[in-house]
Design a protein around this motif. Structure first.
Motif, PDB file in Angstrom:
ATOM      1  N   LEU A   1       0.917  -1.095   0.025  1.00 46.66           N
ATOM      2  CA  LEU A   1       0.208  -0.194   0.102  1.00 46.66           C
ATOM      3  C   LEU A   1       1.106   1.326   0.099  1.00 46.66           C
ATOM      4  O   LEU A   1       0.076   2.629  -0.300  1.00 46.66           O
ATOM      5  N   ALA A   2       2.483   1.009   0.144  1.00 46.11           N
ATOM      6  CA  ALA A   2       2.823   2.475  -0.037  1.00 46.11           C
ATOM      7  C   ALA A   2       4.484   1.641  -0.441  1.00 46.11           C
ATOM      8  O   ALA A   2       4.857   0.890   0.280  1.00 46.11           O
ATOM      9  N   GLY A   3       5.574   2.390  -0.157  1.00 42.71           N
ATOM     10  CA  GLY A   3       6.827   2.300  -0.784  1.00 42.71           C
ATOM     11  C   GLY A   3       7.460   2.848   0.539  1.00 42.71           C
ATOM     12  O   GLY A   3       8.646   2.036   0.026  1.00 42.71           O
ATOM     13  N   SER A   4       6.812   3.782   1.338  1.00 45.24           N
ATOM     14  CA  SER A   4       7.502   4.377   2.708  1.00 45.24           C
ATOM     15  C   SER A   4       6.914   4.458   3.197  1.00 45.24           C
ATOM     16  O   SER A   4       5.691   5.633   2.728  1.00 45.24           O
ATOM     17  N   VAL A   5       7.258   4.310   4.673  1.00 41.76           N
ATOM     18  CA  VAL A   5       6.304   4.708   5.340  1.00 41.76           C
ATOM     19  C   VAL A   5       7.137   5.279   6.381  1.00 41.76           C
ATOM     20  O   VAL A   5       8.779   4.686   7.236  1.00 41.76           O
ATOM     21  N   ASN A   6       7.337   7.037   7.176  1.00 49.51           N
ATOM     22  CA  ASN A   6       8.466   8.061   8.003  1.00 49.51           C
ATOM     23  C   ASN A   6       7.648   7.732   9.131  1.00 49.51           C
ATOM     24  O   ASN A   6       6.372   8.044   9.367  1.00 49.51           O
TER      25      ASN A   6
ATOM     26  N   THR B   1       3.012   6.575  -1.158  1.00 45.75           N
ATOM     27  CA  THR B   1       1.656   5.990  -1.861  1.00 45.75           C
ATOM     28  C   THR B   1       2.030   6.264  -3.278  1.00 45.75           C
ATOM     29  O   THR B   1       2.350   7.391  -4.133  1.00 45.75           O
ATOM     30  N   LYS B   2       0.794   5.524  -4.037  1.00 43.84           N
ATOM     31  CA  LYS B   2       1.043   5.651  -5.395  1.00 43.84           C
ATOM     32  C   LYS B   2      -1.130   6.167  -5.332  1.00 43.84           C
ATOM     33  O   LYS B   2      -1.769   5.810  -4.020  1.00 43.84           O
ATOM     34  N   THR B   3      -1.542   7.022  -6.374  1.00 42.00           N
ATOM     35  CA  THR B   3      -2.501   7.820  -6.176  1.00 42.00           C
ATOM     36  C   THR B   3      -3.816   5.978  -6.290  1.00 42.00           C
ATOM     37  O   THR B   3      -4.492   6.023  -5.738  1.00 42.00           O
TER      38      THR B   3
ATOM     39  N   TRP C   1      11.826   5.152  -7.636  1.00 40.54           N
ATOM     40  CA  TRP C   1      11.825   4.161  -6.872  1.00 40.54           C
ATOM     41  C   TRP C   1      10.852   3.865  -6.139  1.00 40.54           C
ATOM     42  O   TRP C   1       9.986   2.663  -6.188  1.00 40.54           O
ATOM     43  N   LEU C   2      10.029   4.600  -5.977  1.00 42.80           N
ATOM     44  CA  LEU C   2       8.667   4.841  -4.920  1.00 42.80           C
ATOM     45  C   LEU C   2       7.264   4.283  -6.028  1.00 42.80           C
ATOM     46  O   LEU C   2       7.213   3.522  -5.328  1.00 42.80           O
ATOM     47  N   GLU C   3       7.541   4.431  -7.928  1.00 36.15           N
ATOM     48  CA  GLU C   3       6.821   3.780  -8.770  1.00 36.15           C
ATOM     49  C   GLU C   3       6.796   2.123  -8.471  1.00 36.15           C
ATOM     50  O   GLU C   3       6.167   1.346  -8.859  1.00 36.15           O
ATOM     51  N   ASP C   4       8.450   1.624  -8.671  1.00 36.69           N
ATOM     52  CA  ASP C   4       8.463   0.696  -8.671  1.00 36.69           C
ATOM     53  C   ASP C   4       8.277  -0.433  -7.538  1.00 36.69           C
ATOM     54  O   ASP C   4       8.098  -1.254  -7.723  1.00 36.69           O
ATOM     55  N   SER C   5       8.501   0.433  -6.310  1.00 36.86           N
ATOM     56  CA  SER C   5       8.815  -0.845  -5.214  1.00 36.86           C
ATOM     57  C   SER C   5       7.609  -1.179  -4.569  1.00 36.86           C
ATOM     58  O   SER C   5       7.506  -2.403  -3.607  1.00 36.86           O
ATOM     59  N   MET C   6       5.923  -0.680  -5.366  1.00 36.94           N
ATOM     60  CA  MET C   6       5.260  -1.088  -5.346  1.00 36.94           C
ATOM     61  C   MET C   6       4.038  -1.844  -6.250  1.00 36.94           C
ATOM     62  O   MET C   6       3.104  -2.353  -6.375  1.00 36.94           O
TER      63      MET C   6
END
Length: 140
Positions: free
Chosen positions: A63-68, A95-97, A133-138
């Motif tokens: 559901l996300a590529g990264s969470v802080n 995340t993605k839209t 990277w964010l897009e690819d990670s999900m």
């Protein structure tokens, strides 16, 4: 100042080289961002553990590529006409839209609050390498 000018030229060359590495992109805005693919979602979680969004589960479910995780955020809010205060964990979720609706459903499902805090903002600019990277990670 020749030294400073030289440094600026060196930075400019590095940016140009990074653009060459990713064809069709520019240094600050990716095609994904131009299409509104990236979202930064913000949610709160209590400090008690159970019944709150688990950042690891958010990632496991893609559901996300990264969470802080920002611990011990002090929150003041109106609830039932009264000002309430709580110490919460703030989650900054990238995340993605296309995933925001499912992410929202997941947060509502596991959160103990009647109305959990969750909203998202479009990431319309950012480093092209990070956004890719964010897009690819999900990807599933």
């Amino acid at each position: 100042m020749p030294g400073k000018r030289s440094s600026e030229n060196e930075i400019r060359r590095k940016v140009e080289r990074s653009q060459e590495q990713l064809p069709g992109s520019d240094a600050t805005l990716s095609a994904a961002a131009r299409a509104g693919v990236g979202q930064a979602a913000e949610a709160t979680a209590g400090t008690g553990g159970d019944g709150h969004p688990d950042p690891g589960s958010v990632l496991d479910k893609k559901l996300a590529g990264s969470v802080n995780i920002l611990p011990k955020a002090s929150s003041l809010f109106f609830w039932n006409g009264e000002i309430e205060e709580a110490t919460e964990i703030l989650l900054l979720i990238k995340t993605k839209t296309s995933k925001v609706h499912v992410l929202s459903s997941y947060v509502r499902l596991v959160h103990p609050f009647e109305i959990p805090e969750l909203f998202s903002l479009p990431m319309d600019q950012g480093d092209v390498h990070y956004l890719k990277w964010l897009e690819d990670s999900m990807e599933d």
